[in-house]
Write a protein that holds these residues in place. Sequence first.
Motif, mmCIF file in Angstrom:
data_model
loop_
_atom_site.group_PDB
_atom_site.id
_atom_site.type_symbol
_atom_site.label_atom_id
_atom_site.label_comp_id
_atom_site.label_asym_id
_atom_site.label_seq_id
_atom_site.Cartn_x
_atom_site.Cartn_y
_atom_site.Cartn_z
ATOM 1 N N UNK A 482 51.699 37.482 41.797
ATOM 2 C CA UNK A 482 53.354 37.848 41.087
ATOM 3 C C UNK A 482 53.934 36.935 40.413
ATOM 4 N N UNK A 483 53.513 35.742 40.437
ATOM 5 C CA UNK A 483 53.967 34.695 39.633
ATOM 6 C C UNK A 483 52.677 34.435 38.588
ATOM 7 N N UNK A 484 51.526 35.094 39.020
ATOM 8 C CA UNK A 484 50.498 35.102 37.890
ATOM 9 C C UNK A 484 49.637 36.242 37.350
ATOM 10 N N UNK A 485 50.093 37.472 38.079
ATOM 11 C CA UNK A 485 50.540 38.175 37.444
ATOM 12 C C UNK A 485 48.931 39.236 37.651
ATOM 13 N N UNK A 486 48.303 38.480 38.662
ATOM 14 C CA UNK A 486 47.574 39.274 38.837
ATOM 15 C C UNK A 486 47.454 41.018 39.187
ATOM 16 N N UNK A 487 46.478 41.517 39.327
ATOM 17 C CA UNK A 487 45.776 43.241 39.652
ATOM 18 C C UNK A 487 45.719 43.397 41.293
ATOM 19 N N UNK A 488 45.433 44.505 41.091
ATOM 20 C CA UNK A 488 44.848 44.919 42.767
ATOM 21 C C UNK A 488 44.239 44.535 43.231
ATOM 22 N N UNK A 489 42.751 44.232 42.047
ATOM 23 C CA UNK A 489 42.269 42.899 42.859
ATOM 24 C C UNK A 489 42.219 41.850 43.962
ATOM 25 N N UNK A 490 43.915 41.183 43.179
ATOM 26 C CA UNK A 490 44.304 40.347 44.466
ATOM 27 C C UNK A 490 44.855 40.414 45.306
ATOM 28 N N UNK A 491 45.212 41.890 45.526
ATOM 29 C CA UNK A 491 46.130 42.229 47.127
ATOM 30 C C UNK A 491 45.605 41.018 48.926
ATOM 31 N N UNK A 492 46.244 40.777 49.298
ATOM 32 C CA UNK A 492 45.776 40.525 50.121
ATOM 33 C C UNK A 492 45.082 41.504 51.648
ATOM 34 N N UNK A 493 46.144 42.493 51.867
ATOM 35 C CA UNK A 493 45.712 43.514 52.471
ATOM 36 C C UNK A 493 46.265 44.653 52.454
ATOM 37 N N UNK A 494 44.970 45.746 52.796
ATOM 38 C CA UNK A 494 45.869 47.470 52.486
ATOM 39 C C UNK A 494 46.081 47.771 53.937
ATOM 40 N N UNK A 495 47.213 48.124 54.389
ATOM 41 C CA UNK A 495 47.357 48.496 56.229
ATOM 42 C C UNK A 495 46.698 49.608 56.038
ATOM 43 N N UNK A 496 46.295 49.798 57.614
ATOM 44 C CA UNK A 496 44.823 50.830 57.533
ATOM 45 C C UNK A 496 43.494 50.593 57.469
ATOM 46 N N UNK A 497 43.431 50.610 56.754
ATOM 47 C CA UNK A 497 41.367 49.434 56.292
ATOM 48 C C UNK A 497 41.531 48.493 56.497
ATOM 49 N N UNK A 498 40.209 48.911 57.169
ATOM 50 C CA UNK A 498 39.148 48.020 57.833
ATOM 51 C C UNK A 498 38.720 46.577 57.271
ATOM 52 N N UNK A 499 38.119 46.785 56.315
ATOM 53 C CA UNK A 499 37.428 45.483 55.444
ATOM 54 C C UNK A 499 37.492 45.379 53.686
ATOM 55 N N UNK A 500 37.344 44.164 53.887
ATOM 56 C CA UNK A 500 37.940 43.661 51.978
ATOM 57 C C UNK A 500 38.827 43.354 52.432
ATOM 58 N N UNK A 501 39.715 42.675 53.145
ATOM 59 C CA UNK A 501 40.803 42.189 53.645
ATOM 60 C C UNK A 501 40.823 41.042 53.959
ATOM 61 N N UNK A 502 42.119 40.335 53.480
ATOM 62 C CA UNK A 502 42.536 38.646 54.054
ATOM 63 C C UNK A 502 41.410 37.787 53.007
ATOM 64 N N UNK A 503 41.301 38.046 52.217
ATOM 65 C CA UNK A 503 39.777 37.328 51.225
ATOM 66 C C UNK A 503 40.565 36.563 49.963
ATOM 67 N N UNK A 504 41.501 37.005 49.473
ATOM 68 C CA UNK A 504 42.150 36.677 47.749
ATOM 69 C C UNK A 504 42.597 35.373 48.124
#
Length: 532
Positions: A482-504
Motif C-alpha cells: 500500500x505504501x508502494x501503491x501496488x495493484x492486485x498482482x502484488x496481493x500476498x494471499x487469497x484465502x480459499x485459493x490453493x495456488x499462486x500465493x505467498x510469492x510477492x
Amino acid sequence: MSFTRASGLLAHITSLPSNYGIGDLGPAAYRFVDFLHAAEQTLWQVLPLGLTSYGDSPYQSFSTFAGNHYLISPELLMAQGLLSQDDIPAHDFDPMRVDYGNIIPWKMAVLRTAFANYRQNPPAALKKEFTAFCKANAWLDDFALFVACKFHFIEARRNDYETPEYQAYYQRLNTRLSENQIKDYYYGAVWNSWPDALARREKSALAQYRKTLADEIAFYQFLQFIFFQQWQLLKSYANERQIKLIGDIPIFVSLDSADVWSNRELFALDEAGDPIEVAGVPPDYFSTTGQLWGNPLYRWPAHKDSGFTWWIERVAATLQTTDILRIDHFRAFAAYWAVPFGEATAVNGQWKKSPGKDLFAAIESALGKNLPIIAEDLGIITDDVTALRLKLKLPGMKVLQFAFEADASSDHLPHNYPDSHTVVYTGTHDNDTTVGWYTATSDKNRDYFRRYMNSSGSEAHWDLIRLAWASNALFAIAPVQDVIGAASDARMNTPGVAAGNWQYRFSPDALSTQHAERLAYLGQLFARHGSL
C-alpha cells in the motif's frame, strides 16, 4: 500492552529484494530497517517464520518452533567464511516473484555446501555457539529427526509406484481423501505414512533412524542455528533503531509437523494418526463454502492435564524472537469450527468450545501478565470472543478495507472504535492491495469511500494510510504494497485459493525517499513517531 501510539509496515521476509530468488535475512532486510528508521516508523510486522510445507504458506509449517532455513542469507554466510562466491551456483530467478519450485533445491544445495565447509574446518567460536544452541533448544532434536526422516522417505519413494505400503495407506484413507490427496500425503511423506514403529515413536525405531540419518540430523540442526543467529542479528539491528518486530503464530499447526508427531496425545487423532476433525472457518467474507485449512484440532483436556506446557513453551519461544506477538484466529480460543476429516469444504462443521480462559491463565502464570500480544479477532466474532479478549486486555484488529463494505455503523470505521486498544490495518496479507480493492469494489462502496475520505480516490492507498494513522488506534499498520501503491498482482494471499500465493516481492528501488518522508510526515502529524 503499555506501548504508546506507533505505526509501521507489514512486509514478510520473503517479499524483500535479493539476488537469490527469495527475500532473506541479508542486506535487503537491513536496508528495509533503514527505510523504516528514515520514515520514523517503529513497527515491522512479519508473517510466521516457520519452515513452510506443502503450499508454501507460512501458516502451514513443519514446526511451530523452528525457523525457515530458506530465509538464510548467502551473503551473510559468505561474510562468515562459510561460503565463497564460487560456491554459489548459477541462477536466473524472477526478481518479482518467489518461484519456490526452483528456489528450494537451489537454496538447499547452497546450504549443504555451507555445512560441508563448516564441517571441514569449523571455527572454534562458531562450533562452541552451535553446541550451546543445540543444548538450549529442547525442540531441536525432534525437529531435526522429523525433517531428516521426511526427506529420507520422500527420496526412498521417488521411484516407487503403488507399493504394498502405498496400497495399505490408500485403503486407510480412500473414503475420506481423493486419490491425488492420498498420493500427496504418501509421496510427500507425511509422518503418519511412515513405518508404524517410527510413526508411533517407538524407542527402537527412533534410535535406528537417529543413527542412520545422523549426518542429515546434524545438517538440519546447523541450519536452525544459522537461521536464529541471522535473525537475532537483524532483530538487534532493528531494536537499536527503536523498531519493534511483530511476529505471528497461527493458532493451529500442520498435521505434517514435528509438533504433532512428537505430541500425538495433544491432538485429536485416531489410532492410525489421522485427524478426527480438522480446522477451518464457515462461509464468510472470503468464501461461500468457508475455508478448509485441514489442521488437526487440539485435544484440549490433554493440554489442560499437562498444565498447557506446550502452549506456554510455544508462546515463550516466539516472544524470544520477536517483540510483539500477533496470534492468528484468536476467536478459536473461545470456540473453533470443527469439520469432519474428509469433508470437501468447510460447510459441514460445527462450533466447539475452547478453554481459552484456562489457557491464558496458565500462560500468564508462567510468563507474566500484560504480555505484548495482539489478538486477530476478524471474521465471525461472538460476544464470548470479545469478552475473552477484553478480560485478557489484548488489543484486537480492525481492517479499513472492510469499513466501506457496509455503512456508517461499520465497526471497522475509526469513528466507531470504542477506545484506542486496537490495531488498525489498511489491509492484511489476506486482503487485496488497497489499489486492487478500490478498483474492484462496487460503485456504491467507492462513492462512500470518497465521501467519507473527502477525496477523489486517486490515491486510495494513501487515503487509507492517512485514515489509519489519524485514528485513535494504538498501532496503525499498512502492508508495504500500500505504501508502494501496488495493484492486485502484488496481493500476498487469497484465502480459499490453493495456488499462486505467498510469492510477492518488491524491487530494490520500490521504496523511495519520498515514501519515507511521506510516512514520517504522517507520523509527526498524528503523534505516531514516538519511541517504543
